[in-house]
Every structure is written in C-alpha cells, then in structure tokens.
Write an enzyme that holds these catalytic residues in place. Structure first.
Site, PDB file in Angstrom:
ATOM      1  N   TYR A 164      -2.211  -1.675  10.644  1.00  0.00           N
ATOM      2  CA  TYR A 164      -1.710  -1.636   8.635  1.00  0.00           C
ATOM      3  C   TYR A 164      -1.338  -0.808   8.362  1.00  0.00           C
ATOM      4  CZ  TYR A 164      -3.761  -1.508   4.490  1.00  0.00           C
ATOM      5  OH  TYR A 164      -4.534  -1.183   3.079  1.00  0.00           O
ATOM      6  N   SER A 207       1.064  -1.083  -0.220  1.00  0.00           N
ATOM      7  CA  SER A 207       0.467   0.444   0.486  1.00  0.00           C
ATOM      8  C   SER A 207       0.729   1.266  -0.052  1.00  0.00           C
ATOM      9  CB  SER A 207      -0.725  -0.362   1.317  1.00  0.00           C
ATOM     10  OG  SER A 207      -1.034   1.647   1.559  1.00  0.00           O
TER      11      SER A 207
HETATM   12  P1  NAD Z   1     -11.486  -6.524  -0.361  1.00  0.00           P
HETATM   13  O1  NAD Z   1     -12.122  -5.830   1.409  1.00  0.00           O
HETATM   14  O2  NAD Z   1     -12.490  -5.665  -1.662  1.00  0.00           O
HETATM   15  O3  NAD Z   1     -10.610  -7.563  -0.459  1.00  0.00           O
HETATM   16  C1  NAD Z   1      -9.854  -8.250   1.039  1.00  0.00           C
HETATM   17  C2  NAD Z   1      -9.771  -9.581   0.095  1.00  0.00           C
HETATM   18  O4  NAD Z   1      -9.312  -9.947   1.052  1.00  0.00           O
HETATM   19  C3  NAD Z   1     -11.515  -9.831  -0.112  1.00  0.00           C
HETATM   20  O5  NAD Z   1     -10.786 -11.182  -1.186  1.00  0.00           O
HETATM   21  C4  NAD Z   1     -11.268 -10.216   1.195  1.00  0.00           C
HETATM   22  O6  NAD Z   1     -12.738 -12.120   1.611  1.00  0.00           O
HETATM   23  C5  NAD Z   1      -9.656 -10.836   1.912  1.00  0.00           C
HETATM   24  N1  NAD Z   1      -9.757 -11.368   3.085  1.00  0.00           N
HETATM   25  C6  NAD Z   1     -10.172 -10.578   3.839  1.00  0.00           C
HETATM   26  N2  NAD Z   1      -9.624 -11.386   5.566  1.00  0.00           N
HETATM   27  C7  NAD Z   1      -9.261 -12.544   4.442  1.00  0.00           C
HETATM   28  C8  NAD Z   1      -8.914 -13.369   5.579  1.00  0.00           C
HETATM   29  N3  NAD Z   1      -8.984 -13.496   7.033  1.00  0.00           N
HETATM   30  N4  NAD Z   1      -8.214 -14.657   4.975  1.00  0.00           N
HETATM   31  C9  NAD Z   1      -8.631 -14.291   4.045  1.00  0.00           C
HETATM   32  N5  NAD Z   1      -9.040 -13.818   2.723  1.00  0.00           N
HETATM   33  C10 NAD Z   1      -9.537 -12.460   2.875  1.00  0.00           C
HETATM   34  O7  NAD Z   1     -10.387  -4.688  -0.153  1.00  0.00           O
HETATM   35  P2  NAD Z   1      -9.532  -4.923  -1.499  1.00  0.00           P
HETATM   36  O8  NAD Z   1      -9.172  -2.573  -1.778  1.00  0.00           O
HETATM   37  O9  NAD Z   1      -9.211  -4.825  -2.884  1.00  0.00           O
HETATM   38  O10 NAD Z   1      -7.932  -5.026  -0.866  1.00  0.00           O
HETATM   39  C11 NAD Z   1      -6.971  -5.923  -1.086  1.00  0.00           C
HETATM   40  C12 NAD Z   1      -5.863  -5.451  -0.478  1.00  0.00           C
HETATM   41  O11 NAD Z   1      -5.600  -4.626  -1.422  1.00  0.00           O
HETATM   42  C13 NAD Z   1      -5.630  -5.441   0.878  1.00  0.00           C
HETATM   43  O12 NAD Z   1      -4.111  -5.473   1.162  1.00  0.00           O
HETATM   44  C14 NAD Z   1      -5.068  -3.795   1.318  1.00  0.00           C
HETATM   45  O13 NAD Z   1      -4.901  -3.795   2.383  1.00  0.00           O
HETATM   46  C15 NAD Z   1      -4.632  -3.377  -0.282  1.00  0.00           C
HETATM   47  N6  NAD Z   1      -5.388  -1.980  -0.864  1.00  0.00           N
HETATM   48  C16 NAD Z   1      -5.913  -1.601  -1.166  1.00  0.00           C
HETATM   49  C17 NAD Z   1      -6.751  -0.288  -1.412  1.00  0.00           C
HETATM   50  C18 NAD Z   1      -7.820   0.650  -1.918  1.00  0.00           C
HETATM   51  O14 NAD Z   1      -7.737   1.426  -1.948  1.00  0.00           O
HETATM   52  N7  NAD Z   1      -9.057  -0.614  -1.991  1.00  0.00           N
HETATM   53  C19 NAD Z   1      -5.464   0.955  -1.006  1.00  0.00           C
HETATM   54  C20 NAD Z   1      -4.177  -0.045  -0.603  1.00  0.00           C
HETATM   55  C21 NAD Z   1      -3.923  -1.499  -1.206  1.00  0.00           C
END
Ligand code: NAD
Length: 257
Positions: free
Chosen positions: A152, A139
């Site tokens: 985080y 991130s």
């Molecule tokens: P999201 O909530 O759509 O996806 C998260 C995924 O992780 C989902 O598929 C969820 O089911 C899974 N998950 C959660 N807990 C779990 C567990 N215990 N075991 C297995 N799977 C699990 O969110 P996202 O925004 O797509 O985030 C995905 C990644 O990207 C994360 O690591 C997040 O920190 C990172 N990220 C997101 C953003 C953003 O703006 N959306 C920005 C920077 C980083």
C-alpha cells in the site's frame, strides 16, 4: 462554481470516498460516471439516486481496476472524461516476509497501475476538450510509511510520483494533475471496525476512536467523505488552475508530525 457540462469518471465509487467525491461533483453540476468491479442492481441504484438528487446525468460502469484493458475501457465507455478521479483501492496488512505475492500484485495493480491506464486513456479526451482535471486519491501513506503496509505504501508513493509526471507532461495545457492525501476517513469500512476495536480494547466508542484509531491523526477527528469530495471540487475550480503536480493533505495534521 459550476461544473455543468463536465463529465467526471470516478473509479471505485460505489462506496466510501469515491461515492462522497461523486456526490460533491454532482452537487457542483458535473455529470458522473460511477465504477466498481461488481454489477449489481444496487450499483445502478446509487447512480440513479445521484441523478435524481442533483439533476445531473449519472451512470454506473462495471470495470475491474486490476485489469489494464478494463481500466482503459472504462474511460472509453464513458465517452467523455473532463475530470478523472482515480480512487479505487484495497489494503492488506502483513510483515514483508509473510506478505502474499498475490496481495502485493493486486494492490500494485488496483492502487497504482490503474492510475496509469485510466490517465493514458483520459488525456487525449481532455486535450480534445481543451480542459481537464486528474485527481488521484493517494493517502498519508503516499508521503509517510507504516509497518506491515508495504504494498500500500509503495503503491501510494507511486501514485504521488505518477501525479507529478502527469502534471509535467500537461503543464503547458489547460490540464492539471494532483494527488489528494487523506488521513483516516470515516467510510463504512472504517465504521465497521469500531465495534471490534471497542471490544478488543474494552473502551467506549469515543475513547477507542480518539486513543486507538486516530492515534496518528493529531486532530483526533476523522476526515469525512464530503470533505474529500469538497477538496476534489476545489481542484476542479478556476482558483486551482495553477495548482498542479502537488499533494493536498486532508489528514488532521498527520504529516506535520
Ligand atoms: P472503500 O473500500 O469504501 O472504497 C474502495 C472502492 O474501490 C470501492 O468502491 C470498491 O468497490 C472499489 N474497488 C476495489 N477494488 C476494485 C477493483 N478491482 N476495481 C474497481 N473498483 C474497485 O474504501 P475507501 O476508504 O473509500 O477508499 C477509497 C480510496 O481512498 C482508496 O484508494 C484508499 O486507499 C484511499 N484512502 C482511504 C483512507 C481511509 O481512511 N478510508 C485513507 C487514505 C486513503
């Protein structure tokens, strides 16, 4: 470029960025293994749709990324893991003194320790296959901090550090490891926050996105899940063979500020 014959395991990929990454890898020809901690008909239907849309093998394997054994079992059940994308992640926002220990432990386990466990299980398979790519979705918070996101920010900085160590331990092999650092990405989770933000700030959709939600993202545009997927596909390409142990920001200029 074709990833035909490669198998990609993407943690946390039944929604958001993980699903976007899985779709782009499938478009490039890779077989994909999707994952989350649930086991619903919808989870398996997502995999079936990817297989039908892109003519690849796609499977869904339930595994809870907060559990060390299940992290390792996911990779073992996949049977082959040429590309490992560590994406599963959760968030909790609170000041340090009020941050629940259970949330701290869960974020460190899911966002950081799972990366260690899946990587440990995948590297022997990559060595045997003679090729491998580890891509860790960190991130902008792996490079900078924000208040109230202690666990985080700590976990994502940890993922960036672990990516460097993984790269050094594989530097003389045909294996690379890098961290992708997204800024704000338009996932269903973020999309769902827009109506509440509009109401809270009494602003229209465009204004609340640009002035409130994307205040730290100089482009004032969300990154998309397809752009994140495209970045992962690039890291799997021949052009990226000498890119290892580094971070690629997909953040509209956030970390340039
Ligand atoms: P999201 O909530 O759509 O996806 C998260 C995924 O992780 C989902 O598929 C969820 O089911 C899974 N998950 C959660 N807990 C779990 C567990 N215990 N075991 C297995 N799977 C699990 O969110 P996202 O925004 O797509 O985030 C995905 C990644 O990207 C994360 O690591 C997040 O920190 C990172 N990220 C997101 C953003 C953003 O703006 N959306 C920005 C920077 C980083």
């Amino acid at each position: 470029m074709s990833l035909k014959g490669k198998t990609a395991v993407i943690t946390g990929s039944n929604s958001g960025i993980g699903l976007g990454v899985a779709v782009e890898l499938a478009k490039a020809g890779a077989d994909v293994v999707l994952n989350s901690f649930t086991d619903s008909p919808e989870d398996h239907a997502i995999a079936a749709k990817i297989a039908a849309d892109h003519g690849v093998k796609a499977r869904y394997i339930k595994a809870d990324m907060s559990n060390a054994e299940e992290c390792r079992a996911l990779v073992e059940k996949a049977g082959q893991c040429d590309i490992l994308v560590n994406n599963a992640g959760i968030q909790h926002v609170a000041p340090i003194e009020a941050f629940p220990t259970s949330k701290w432990d869960a974020i460190i386990a899911i966002n950081m320790s799972s990366v260690f466990h899946t990587t440990a299980a995948a590297l022997p398979m990559m060595r045997k296959a003679g090729w491998g790519r580890v891509v860790n979705i960190a991130s902008a918070h792996g490079l900078t901090a924000s208040p109230y996101k202690s666990a985080y920010v700590a976990a994502k900085h940890g993922v960036v550090g672990l990516s460097k160590t993984t790269a050094l331990e594989t530097a003389q092999e045909p294996i690379t490891c890098n961290a992708v650092c997204p800024g704000y990405v338009l996932t269903p989770l973020v999309e769902a926050q827009i109506p509440d933000q509009m109401a809270a700030h009494n602003m229209d959709r465009e204004t609340v996105i640009k002035e409130v939600m994307l205040e730290r993202q100089p482009s004032r545009e969300f990154a998309t899940t397809a752009q994140l997927g495209g970045t992962v596909v690039f890291l799997c390409s021949d052009a990226a063979t000498q890119i290892t142990g580094t971070t690629i920001s997909v953040d509209g200029g956030w970390t340039a500020l």
